[in-house]
Every structure is written in structure tokens, then in C-alpha cells.
Design an enzyme around this catalytic site. Sequence first.
Site, mmCIF file in Angstrom:
data_model
loop_
_atom_site.group_PDB
_atom_site.id
_atom_site.type_symbol
_atom_site.label_atom_id
_atom_site.label_comp_id
_atom_site.label_asym_id
_atom_site.label_seq_id
_atom_site.Cartn_x
_atom_site.Cartn_y
_atom_site.Cartn_z
ATOM 1 N N ASP A 126 -13.856 4.038 9.492
ATOM 2 C CA ASP A 126 -13.925 4.920 8.435
ATOM 3 C C ASP A 126 -15.127 5.587 8.440
ATOM 4 O O ASP A 126 -15.900 5.115 8.399
ATOM 5 C CB ASP A 126 -12.961 4.589 7.271
ATOM 6 C CG ASP A 126 -12.790 5.695 6.386
ATOM 7 O OD1 ASP A 126 -12.073 6.557 6.912
ATOM 8 O OD2 ASP A 126 -13.606 5.493 5.104
ATOM 9 N N GLU A 210 -10.503 7.458 13.871
ATOM 10 C CA GLU A 210 -9.259 8.434 13.169
ATOM 11 C C GLU A 210 -10.075 9.924 13.513
ATOM 12 O O GLU A 210 -11.258 10.025 13.955
ATOM 13 C CB GLU A 210 -9.305 8.329 11.469
ATOM 14 C CG GLU A 210 -8.696 8.843 10.908
ATOM 15 C CD GLU A 210 -8.797 8.999 9.100
ATOM 16 O OE1 GLU A 210 -7.471 9.793 8.498
ATOM 17 O OE2 GLU A 210 -10.156 9.130 9.235
ATOM 18 N N CYS A 263 -2.442 0.676 0.831
ATOM 19 C CA CYS A 263 -2.476 -1.234 0.554
ATOM 20 C C CYS A 263 -2.453 -1.910 1.755
ATOM 21 O O CYS A 263 -1.268 -2.301 2.167
ATOM 22 C CB CYS A 263 -1.499 -1.819 -0.684
ATOM 23 S SG CYS A 263 -2.014 -2.840 -1.032
ATOM 24 N N CYS A 266 -0.347 -4.628 0.735
ATOM 25 C CA CYS A 266 1.250 -5.190 0.937
ATOM 26 C C CYS A 266 2.013 -4.285 1.277
ATOM 27 O O CYS A 266 3.306 -3.998 1.525
ATOM 28 C CB CYS A 266 1.778 -5.321 -0.792
ATOM 29 S SG CYS A 266 1.805 -3.658 -1.860
ATOM 30 N N CYS A 282 -3.668 -1.940 -6.568
ATOM 31 C CA CYS A 282 -2.467 -1.665 -6.140
ATOM 32 C C CYS A 282 -1.747 -2.680 -6.730
ATOM 33 O O CYS A 282 -1.865 -2.833 -7.906
ATOM 34 C CB CYS A 282 -2.279 -1.785 -4.635
ATOM 35 S SG CYS A 282 -0.779 -1.654 -4.372
ATOM 36 N N CYS A 284 0.437 -4.787 -6.438
ATOM 37 C CA CYS A 284 0.396 -6.097 -6.161
ATOM 38 C C CYS A 284 -0.800 -7.164 -6.667
ATOM 39 O O CYS A 284 -0.625 -7.412 -6.402
ATOM 40 C CB CYS A 284 0.703 -5.749 -4.478
ATOM 41 S SG CYS A 284 -1.097 -5.876 -3.709
ATOM 42 N N ASP A 291 -12.963 3.114 0.907
ATOM 43 C CA ASP A 291 -13.417 3.197 2.762
ATOM 44 C C ASP A 291 -13.353 1.817 2.859
ATOM 45 O O ASP A 291 -12.603 1.901 4.458
ATOM 46 C CB ASP A 291 -14.798 3.703 2.608
ATOM 47 C CG ASP A 291 -15.752 4.760 1.712
ATOM 48 O OD1 ASP A 291 -14.385 5.370 1.803
ATOM 49 O OD2 ASP A 291 -16.575 4.815 1.726
#
Length: 340
Positions: A126, A210, A263, A266, A282, A284, A291
Amino acid sequence: MAGAAGPPPRRICVGPHPLQQALRHLQAAFTNFFAKRARYPTFKSKKKSRRSAEYTRSAFRYRNGTLTLAKMTEPLNIVWSRPLPEGVSPSTVTVSQDAAGRWFVSLLCADLIPHAPAVNAAVGVDAGLDSLLTFSTGEKIVNPRHEHADRARLARAQRDLSRKQKGSANRAKARLRVARVHARIADRRRDHLHKLTTRLVRENQTLVIEDLAVRNMVKNHRLARAISDAAWRQFRTMLEYKADGYGRELITVDRWFPSSKLCSACGALAEQMPLDVRSWTCRCGTTHDRDVNAARNILAAGLAVSACGAGVRPQRESSRTGRPAVKQETSGATQGIPSL
């Protein structure tokens, strides 16, 4: 193979060979234009192009690490970057000079480079500004900000240039000082990216990145200078040709894939994720570094694409809703990618 050459003699007769080679390039350009393979030929830009002269095989002599061009009695004083491969002879020599006044010599050779041994490792990358690169392993590469480090020196040299009278010898000297600062920044940036990309392709068999629209991102005037200094496009270019040379697999994930909002534990998709949020939790219960979470999602999407053979670049509408065009895998490598 390339080398840095010392300053040539004041008077040097290059001979007709570079001029003949320029006419051959012009003929090839018009041939491609009339065959509708290229646009109409245009002149090179004086601001962006290097001064160069190209010599074919009959216009130079390369023996025992010394290079002698046509019309020269003594070989050039060159510091070579590396020796030529055994049993290989150069077919073309290009002598060039950059804006900072430095001379370079490049030799074109035909050589077969074997692929590196395969390794059992994959990494998601990333790109960012606070951290230049963040890997799915959790490692972060600090952004060296080469242009920012030399910004004061560059500004001082540009102010001196603006005070000089146009066409004067002092203005030419000041322009050279500005070019040397730019060359220092570019050299340090290129060296850093070369080391990073070489390390990545040596240590990993599969690399997932990306697809960033850098040309559109630099339209943001607040971040344009920092984005240009990060050189994401140059990083990708180096990674592409090195992955091809090492026999590695490079996968590109669509730019609309919500890697930061998804996330990795999950698969839940956050509604909003402003740029100032660097860490989030999150529903969860998992706390993510923005990052690192994005790098893990990028890796999972790339591995899923490689496993199921779906398109590397999912559709934009499905990507915005957190549903990339990849299948849900049962292995832990693709955990966090929702199924269609």
C-alpha cells in the site's frame, strides 16, 4: 550497461554517424506514422530531453573495458557501473548529457537473463505519504521526502537564477546550479526506489499493488508536491520490469477497491474513512492500522484473483460497495474478501 564519463575535450569531432542515426530514427517514425502505428513525429523538447548521440557498431571500438568513438584517437575516460556479460559485445553506444552537465555512456547488448529461483512468499503493498510503502507483513517504509529535504537549497538556487540577466554567462551558471540540485534529488529518489523494488522482487514470488491514478491525484494542489516527491508511478514502473526479469507475478488491484474501509478480519465495510483517520476499530472488535489493513486487503484480493482467475480490475460500481470481482476463498489468505 552504463557508465559515467568525464568531461570530453573542448573540441570533439563526432563524425557523421550520429547524424545518420538520427535520420534513421526519423525514417522509422514516419514509417510508423503512415502505417498508423504512431502519431505524427514531433521534435524533442529541449526542457525534458537529454542531449545525446548514438553510435552504431561501425562507429566505435570497445576492447578490454575501454571505449573509443569514431574520429577519436584516445579512449574515453569512463567509470563503468558494471562489466559487460561474458561473450557479449555491444551493438550500440549512446553518449548523453543531462541538464546538470554530467556525461553518460550506455551500451546496448543482447543478453539472456535467467529468472531467479522461485520463493514461497507473497506481499501486498500500500502506497502512502506518511509511510512511503506499507507491506501486508506490517512493515512500514519511511517516506524519505527527498525534495522536501533539499527544498531550501533549491529555493535559494532558483532565487539566484531569477536575479540573473537573461542570456548572460552568470545566468547559465545559475541555471546549472539549479539543475544540479534537481539532479541530486532525482538521483537519491531513484536509488531509494531501486533498492526497495529489488528487495521486493527478490524476497517475494507474488506482489500485489494498487492501481493509482497519479495523474489525477496530482491535480490536488495541496498534495501535488508530496505525491510527486513520493514517485509512485516510478515505483510501479520499476516493479513491473523487475518482476518480469525475475520471473515474479505482479498483480494490480483496481483503484476503486475499498482497501482502507474493508475489515481484513471479518470483511465488514465501514461507511466512511476520512484521510485523517489512521487507526480504527471494526464492529467485530478488531483494531486496525489504516495502512497495514489496506495492504492486507490488497494482498487478499490479489491472491483471490490469482486463484480463481477473475479480472484483476473489478468493476467500479461493485468496488464502491465493497464487492470486488473475486471469489470467496476458504483459505486464510483471502479472509476478509466478501463473496458475491
